[in-house]
Design an enzyme around this catalytic site. Structure first.
Site, PDB file in Angstrom:
ATOM      1  N   GLU A   1      22.301  14.781   0.394  1.00  0.00           N
ATOM      2  CA  GLU A   1      22.609  14.397   1.774  1.00  0.00           C
ATOM      3  C   GLU A   1      21.918  13.088   2.147  1.00  0.00           C
ATOM      4  O   GLU A   1      22.504  12.227   2.817  1.00  0.00           O
ATOM      5  CB  GLU A   1      22.209  15.508   2.748  1.00  0.00           C
ATOM      6  CG  GLU A   1      22.683  15.279   4.163  1.00  0.00           C
ATOM      7  CD  GLU A   1      24.201  15.221   4.294  1.00  0.00           C
ATOM      8  OE1 GLU A   1      24.701  14.238   4.886  1.00  0.00           O
ATOM      9  OE2 GLU A   1      24.885  16.140   3.814  1.00  0.00           O
TER      10      GLU A   1
ATOM     11  N   GLU B   1      21.865  12.645  11.522  1.00  0.00           N
ATOM     12  CA  GLU B   1      22.813  13.368  10.665  1.00  0.00           C
ATOM     13  C   GLU B   1      22.807  14.870  10.943  1.00  0.00           C
ATOM     14  O   GLU B   1      21.886  15.585  10.560  1.00  0.00           O
ATOM     15  CB  GLU B   1      22.496  13.110   9.191  1.00  0.00           C
ATOM     16  CG  GLU B   1      22.622  11.655   8.785  1.00  0.00           C
ATOM     17  CD  GLU B   1      24.029  11.121   8.943  1.00  0.00           C
ATOM     18  OE1 GLU B   1      25.000  11.846   8.666  1.00  0.00           O
ATOM     19  OE2 GLU B   1      24.158   9.946   9.347  1.00  0.00           O
TER      20      GLU B   1
ATOM     21  N   GLU C   1      26.452   5.692   3.260  1.00  0.00           N
ATOM     22  CA  GLU C   1      27.229   5.457   4.482  1.00  0.00           C
ATOM     23  C   GLU C   1      26.672   4.271   5.264  1.00  0.00           C
ATOM     24  O   GLU C   1      27.435   3.432   5.758  1.00  0.00           O
ATOM     25  CB  GLU C   1      27.241   6.711   5.357  1.00  0.00           C
ATOM     26  CG  GLU C   1      28.121   7.808   4.806  1.00  0.00           C
ATOM     27  CD  GLU C   1      28.115   9.056   5.664  1.00  0.00           C
ATOM     28  OE1 GLU C   1      27.296   9.148   6.611  1.00  0.00           O
ATOM     29  OE2 GLU C   1      28.935   9.949   5.403  1.00  0.00           O
TER      30      GLU C   1
ATOM     31  N   ARG D   1       0.840  -1.201   0.000  1.00  0.00           N
ATOM     32  CA  ARG D   1       0.000   0.000   0.000  1.00  0.00           C
ATOM     33  C   ARG D   1       0.875   1.251   0.000  1.00  0.00           C
ATOM     34  O   ARG D   1       1.981   1.261   0.516  1.00  0.00           O
ATOM     35  CB  ARG D   1      -0.891   0.005   1.246  1.00  0.00           C
ATOM     36  CG  ARG D   1      -1.916  -1.108   1.285  1.00  0.00           C
ATOM     37  CD  ARG D   1      -2.887  -0.969   2.467  1.00  0.00           C
ATOM     38  NE  ARG D   1      -2.237  -0.665   3.731  1.00  0.00           N
ATOM     39  CZ  ARG D   1      -1.831  -1.573   4.617  1.00  0.00           C
ATOM     40  NH1 ARG D   1      -1.977  -2.850   4.366  1.00  0.00           N
ATOM     41  NH2 ARG D   1      -1.277  -1.206   5.742  1.00  0.00           N
TER      42      ARG D   1
ATOM     43  N   LYS E   1      32.695   6.169   0.459  1.00  0.00           N
ATOM     44  CA  LYS E   1      32.139   7.198   1.351  1.00  0.00           C
ATOM     45  C   LYS E   1      32.610   8.597   0.951  1.00  0.00           C
ATOM     46  O   LYS E   1      31.835   9.558   0.991  1.00  0.00           O
ATOM     47  CB  LYS E   1      32.516   6.908   2.799  1.00  0.00           C
ATOM     48  CG  LYS E   1      31.724   5.792   3.427  1.00  0.00           C
ATOM     49  CD  LYS E   1      32.154   5.639   4.878  1.00  0.00           C
ATOM     50  CE  LYS E   1      31.083   5.021   5.717  1.00  0.00           C
ATOM     51  NZ  LYS E   1      31.407   5.043   7.150  1.00  0.00           N
ATOM     52  N   ASP E   2      33.875   8.718   0.561  1.00  0.00           N
ATOM     53  CA  ASP E   2      34.409  10.021   0.154  1.00  0.00           C
ATOM     54  C   ASP E   2      33.727  10.527  -1.113  1.00  0.00           C
ATOM     55  O   ASP E   2      33.386  11.714  -1.219  1.00  0.00           O
ATOM     56  CB  ASP E   2      35.919   9.947  -0.060  1.00  0.00           C
ATOM     57  CG  ASP E   2      36.699   9.797   1.235  1.00  0.00           C
ATOM     58  OD1 ASP E   2      36.088   9.917   2.319  1.00  0.00           O
ATOM     59  OD2 ASP E   2      37.916   9.544   1.163  1.00  0.00           O
TER      60      ASP E   2
END
Length: 131
Positions: A75, A34, A82, A15, A101-102
């Site tokens: 972001e 964050e 991450e 749904r 990650k960088d």
């Protein structure tokens, strides 16, 4: 998504409300965990306030909204990457995980730089008039 005996969802959402709930939960986790996401929201609020103060045009509003959301999306993407990398490496250092990650963080940086450029193009003429 269906629920199993442990109340953990393991199947696809069936749904729209389930999908919406999970998306809102993702936003909540990101906001909670964050700091940079919170910073981006504060900066977005300031930009919106300044936009109202300077009474920017509809086209300028469009650009401001696009870059604000682009930074927030970047972001969110960075946060997801991450989490995935951390899940895969389980607190062990891996040079490739660092690169991933960088690069993911670089996505946010490039989006933020674009937002700054757009902001300068829109607000610089207004600021020059003030001084």
């Amino acid at each position: 998504m269906g629920l199993n005996d442990n109340s953990h969802q393991t199947k696809k959402n069936r749904r729209f409300t389930q999908s919406l709930f999970h998306a809102l939960e993702g936003l909540r986790w990101t906001f909670q965990d964050e700091t940079n996401f919170k910073r981006h929201l504060v900066i977005a609020a300031i930009v919106i306030l300044v936009g109202f103060l300077f009474q920017v045009s509809k086209l300028d509003w469009l650009w401001l909204i696009v870059v604000i959301f682009l930074v927030l999306i970047a972001e969110l993407w960075n946060t997801a990457v991450e989490y995935i990398v951390d899940l895969l490496v389980q607190k062990h250092y891996d040079p490739l995980a660092k690169k991933i990650k960088d690069v993911s963080a670089a996505i946010v940086l490039v989006a933020a730089l674009l937002a700054v450029v757009v902001g300068l193009i829109i607000f610089a003429p207004h600021l020059i008039k003030l001084f």
